[in-house]
Design an enzyme around this catalytic site. Structure first.
Site, mmCIF file in Angstrom:
data_model
loop_
_atom_site.group_PDB
_atom_site.id
_atom_site.type_symbol
_atom_site.label_atom_id
_atom_site.label_comp_id
_atom_site.label_asym_id
_atom_site.label_seq_id
_atom_site.Cartn_x
_atom_site.Cartn_y
_atom_site.Cartn_z
ATOM 1 C CE1 TYR A 147 -3.957 2.179 0.688
ATOM 2 C CE2 TYR A 147 -2.664 3.105 2.478
ATOM 3 C CZ TYR A 147 -3.773 3.150 1.653
ATOM 4 O OH TYR A 147 -4.693 4.164 1.806
ATOM 5 C CG ASP A 148 2.973 2.119 3.598
ATOM 6 O OD1 ASP A 148 1.755 1.886 3.612
ATOM 7 O OD2 ASP A 148 3.663 2.155 4.626
ATOM 8 C CD GLU A 149 8.001 1.827 -0.768
ATOM 9 O OE1 GLU A 149 7.834 2.856 -1.458
ATOM 10 O OE2 GLU A 149 8.967 1.678 0.001
ATOM 11 N N GLY A 150 2.986 1.406 -3.137
ATOM 12 C CA GLY A 150 2.065 1.559 -4.266
ATOM 13 C C GLY A 150 1.601 3.005 -4.379
ATOM 14 C CG ASN A 176 -5.714 7.148 10.441
ATOM 15 O OD1 ASN A 176 -4.607 7.607 10.159
ATOM 16 N ND2 ASN A 176 -5.905 5.885 10.769
ATOM 17 N NE ARG A 188 -11.000 1.971 6.804
ATOM 18 C CZ ARG A 188 -11.017 2.644 5.661
ATOM 19 N NH1 ARG A 188 -10.082 3.520 5.391
ATOM 20 N NH2 ARG A 188 -11.978 2.450 4.782
ATOM 21 N N GLY A 209 -1.565 0.443 23.106
ATOM 22 C CA GLY A 209 -2.547 1.502 22.860
ATOM 23 C C GLY A 209 -1.965 2.903 22.962
ATOM 24 N NE ARG A 213 -2.524 4.930 12.784
ATOM 25 C CZ ARG A 213 -1.452 4.357 13.338
ATOM 26 N NH1 ARG A 213 -0.792 4.976 14.309
ATOM 27 N NH2 ARG A 213 -1.043 3.164 12.931
HETATM 28 P P1 NAD Z 1 -12.903 1.909 0.637
HETATM 29 O O1 NAD Z 1 -12.283 0.556 0.704
HETATM 30 O O2 NAD Z 1 -14.218 2.102 1.288
HETATM 31 O O3 NAD Z 1 -13.035 2.391 -0.861
HETATM 32 C C1 NAD Z 1 -12.211 1.943 -1.892
HETATM 33 C C2 NAD Z 1 -13.094 1.623 -3.081
HETATM 34 O O4 NAD Z 1 -12.254 1.219 -4.179
HETATM 35 C C3 NAD Z 1 -14.051 0.467 -2.815
HETATM 36 O O5 NAD Z 1 -15.344 0.796 -3.256
HETATM 37 C C4 NAD Z 1 -13.471 -0.691 -3.620
HETATM 38 O O6 NAD Z 1 -14.429 -1.628 -4.027
HETATM 39 C C5 NAD Z 1 -12.839 0.066 -4.773
HETATM 40 N N1 NAD Z 1 -11.784 -0.693 -5.439
HETATM 41 C C6 NAD Z 1 -10.786 -1.399 -4.878
HETATM 42 N N2 NAD Z 1 -10.022 -1.960 -5.829
HETATM 43 C C7 NAD Z 1 -10.570 -1.598 -7.017
HETATM 44 C C8 NAD Z 1 -10.235 -1.873 -8.380
HETATM 45 N N3 NAD Z 1 -9.196 -2.650 -8.701
HETATM 46 N N4 NAD Z 1 -11.018 -1.331 -9.348
HETATM 47 C C9 NAD Z 1 -12.089 -0.572 -9.031
HETATM 48 N N5 NAD Z 1 -12.441 -0.276 -7.773
HETATM 49 C C10 NAD Z 1 -11.692 -0.789 -6.775
HETATM 50 O O7 NAD Z 1 -11.822 2.917 1.242
HETATM 51 P P2 NAD Z 1 -11.880 4.489 1.454
HETATM 52 O O8 NAD Z 1 -11.541 4.744 2.867
HETATM 53 O O9 NAD Z 1 -13.113 5.075 0.894
HETATM 54 O O10 NAD Z 1 -10.622 4.966 0.598
HETATM 55 C C11 NAD Z 1 -10.755 5.618 -0.657
HETATM 56 C C12 NAD Z 1 -9.407 6.103 -1.123
HETATM 57 O O11 NAD Z 1 -8.870 7.035 -0.169
HETATM 58 C C13 NAD Z 1 -8.373 4.993 -1.264
HETATM 59 O O12 NAD Z 1 -7.580 5.238 -2.406
HETATM 60 C C14 NAD Z 1 -7.536 5.131 -0.022
HETATM 61 O O13 NAD Z 1 -6.222 4.680 -0.218
HETATM 62 C C15 NAD Z 1 -7.587 6.631 0.234
HETATM 63 N N6 NAD Z 1 -7.365 6.929 1.654
HETATM 64 C C16 NAD Z 1 -8.341 6.714 2.583
HETATM 65 C C17 NAD Z 1 -8.079 6.980 3.914
HETATM 66 C C18 NAD Z 1 -9.126 6.782 4.995
HETATM 67 O O14 NAD Z 1 -8.801 6.972 6.176
HETATM 68 N N7 NAD Z 1 -10.358 6.464 4.704
HETATM 69 C C19 NAD Z 1 -6.813 7.451 4.301
HETATM 70 C C20 NAD Z 1 -5.845 7.612 3.327
HETATM 71 C C21 NAD Z 1 -6.129 7.376 1.995
HETATM 72 N N1 UDP Z 2 -5.946 -0.928 15.940
HETATM 73 C C1 UDP Z 2 -6.266 -1.495 17.169
HETATM 74 N N2 UDP Z 2 -7.328 -2.347 17.219
HETATM 75 C C2 UDP Z 2 -8.099 -2.637 16.142
HETATM 76 C C3 UDP Z 2 -7.781 -2.053 14.897
HETATM 77 C C4 UDP Z 2 -6.681 -1.205 14.827
HETATM 78 O O1 UDP Z 2 -5.611 -1.243 18.186
HETATM 79 O O2 UDP Z 2 -9.063 -3.414 16.299
HETATM 80 C C5 UDP Z 2 -4.805 0.004 15.878
HETATM 81 C C6 UDP Z 2 -3.785 -0.301 14.790
HETATM 82 O O3 UDP Z 2 -2.814 -1.223 15.256
HETATM 83 C C7 UDP Z 2 -3.212 1.073 14.529
HETATM 84 C C8 UDP Z 2 -4.399 2.008 14.756
HETATM 85 O O4 UDP Z 2 -5.325 1.278 15.558
HETATM 86 O O5 UDP Z 2 -2.213 1.366 15.469
HETATM 87 C C9 UDP Z 2 -5.083 2.472 13.485
HETATM 88 O O6 UDP Z 2 -5.368 1.323 12.716
HETATM 89 P P1 UDP Z 2 -6.188 1.382 11.350
HETATM 90 O O7 UDP Z 2 -6.174 -0.009 10.810
HETATM 91 O O8 UDP Z 2 -7.502 2.014 11.569
HETATM 92 O O9 UDP Z 2 -5.377 2.367 10.391
HETATM 93 P P2 UDP Z 2 -3.840 2.695 10.107
HETATM 94 O O10 UDP Z 2 -3.697 4.107 10.526
HETATM 95 O O11 UDP Z 2 -2.950 1.789 10.901
HETATM 96 O O12 UDP Z 2 -3.707 2.483 8.651
#
Ligand code: NAD
Ligand code: UDP
Length: 326
Positions: A147-150, A176, A188, A209, A213
């Site tokens: 995810y991070d590197e992607g 977050n 999450r 804990g 975040r």
């Molecule tokens: P989510 O999982 O609810 O939404 C992602 C959506 O992408 C889903 O509807 C999934 O079905 C779709 N998807 C996945 N792979 C796909 C593919 N190959 N082709 C078409 N659709 C595909 O997650 P989200 O929280 O809504 O995240 C949306 C975007 O925001 C993501 O790119 C995520 O990396 C980014 N983001 C979210 C957060 C957060 O805290 N919610 C934080 C950082 C970045």
């Molecule tokens: N976490 C936790 N219990 C859970 C789910 C997550 O303690 O049931 C912690 C996780 O280890 C991380 C933080 O909560 O330290 C946030 O996790 P999340 O998966 O929501 O997102 P991240 O910021 O790690 O991508």
């Protein structure tokens, strides 16, 4: 020129994507939601399906697609650690091939394109809070690397298409974010804790804990994304979008227990590898360039999210992966 736009939201049926689609539909834009429903389901967008200016395409962004649009919000990607680690090779493909396909489309049709990047590009940060100038501390071979590197590579692609092909880009680094329409089984921390508290089950804290975040409510985040897309072409980012209010995971657990009136106890489990110890956005740039800052306090946003989860019929949700909570 008409102000109404043809807008494509990839990942538009997901948590953030569905809120963004809703906003764009309300504004009257012609909205195409493209999603393969890997981590979402139609219920997030049922209410939009009947709208004449909303269209759904079931498609995987790693495969080419040809559409004529003015703006692309590229959100397609599994976002929670349990989802993106389920099929890590596919996660990298979604980030990289998905970005190439969408950037190619943007170039072909002259569309403006926004990338949903992430605070994960900073990895386990040794600079705190994190400004956009910080280059991060990412383990390239760990379980979070897909995810991070992607996402880091996707940022690279965005800036190279911008420099070499003049594509009009925007890059936001999302911290977050939580709120209604999070998948109940995304693993999450906010969704896990609320579901566990409502069921009276133990709250699973990974580690002691003390890791932190900073939680942003979805409405604030969507406002930030929209401002970035609408902003001047001279400011392409990357820009941090998140709420600087920083909490330990234990504080979050205690708040959820108190707000749900639950009898749940804390249950400590091992900390996953490479779990960042602290995370807080420096949003100076967003304030300055977009006049944006979050307005929803954690308690207020949690209340809305708890209400949402209380009303959810969990039997309607499938678990997309095997490693979500029981
Ligand atoms: P989510 O999982 O609810 O939404 C992602 C959506 O992408 C889903 O509807 C999934 O079905 C779709 N998807 C996945 N792979 C796909 C593919 N190959 N082709 C078409 N659709 C595909 O997650 P989200 O929280 O809504 O995240 C949306 C975007 O925001 C993501 O790119 C995520 O990396 C980014 N983001 C979210 C957060 C957060 O805290 N919610 C934080 C950082 C970045
Ligand atoms: N976490 C936790 N219990 C859970 C789910 C997550 O303690 O049931 C912690 C996780 O280890 C991380 C933080 O909560 O330290 C946030 O996790 P999340 O998966 O929501 O997102 P991240 O910021 O790690 O991508």
């Amino acid at each position: 020129m008409s102000q109404l736009k043809r807008v494509l939201v990839t990942g538009g049926a997901g948590f953030l994507g569905s809120h963004l689609c809703e906003r764009m539909v309300k504004l009257g834009h012609d909205v195409i939601c493209l999603d393969n429903f890997f981590t979402s389901q139609k219920s997030n967008i049922w209410h939009l399906l009947e709208k004449p200016n909303f269209e759904l395409i079931r498609h995987d962004v790693t495969l080419p697609v040809y559409l004529e649009v003015d703006e692309i919000f590229n959100l397609a990607c599994p976002a929670s650690p349990v989802h993106y680690q389920h099929d890590p090779i596919q996660t990298t493909k979604v980030s990289v091939s998905g970005a190439i396909n969408m950037l190619g489309m943007a170039r072909r049709v002259g569309a403006k394109i926004l990338q949903a990047s992430t605070s994960e590009v900073y990895g386990d940060p040794d600079v705190h809070p994190q400004p956009e100038s910080y280059r991060g501390n990412v383990n390239p071979i760990g379980p979070r690397a897909c995810y991070d590197e992607g996402k880091r590579c996707a940022e690279t692609l965005f800036f190279d298409y911008h420099r070499h092909h003049n594509v009009n880009i925007r890059v936001v680094r999302i911290f977050n974010t939580y709120g209604p329409r999070m998948h109940p089984y995304d693993g999450r921390v906010v969704s896990n804790f609320i579901l566990q508290a409502l069921a009276g089950e133990n709250i699973t804290i990974y580690g002691d804990g003390s890791q932190t975040r900073s939680f942003c409510y979805v409405d604030d985040l969507v406002e930030g994304i929209a401002r970035m897309m609408e902003g001047p072409d001279t400011f392409v980012g990357p820009v941090n979008l998140g709420n600087p209010g920083e909490f330990t995971i234990k504080q979050l657990a205690e708040m959820v227990i108190e707000m749900t009136g639950s009898k749940s106890k804390l249950d400590f489990a091992p900390l996953p590898a490479d779990d960042p110890t602290q995370r807080q956005p420096d949003i100076t740039l967003a304030k300055d360039k977009l006049d944006w800052q979050p307005t929803v306090e954690l308690r207020e946003g949690l209340k809305k999210t708890i209400d949402y989860f209380r009303g959810l019929d969990l039997s309607q949700y499938r678990k997309p992966t095997t490693n979500t909570i029981k």
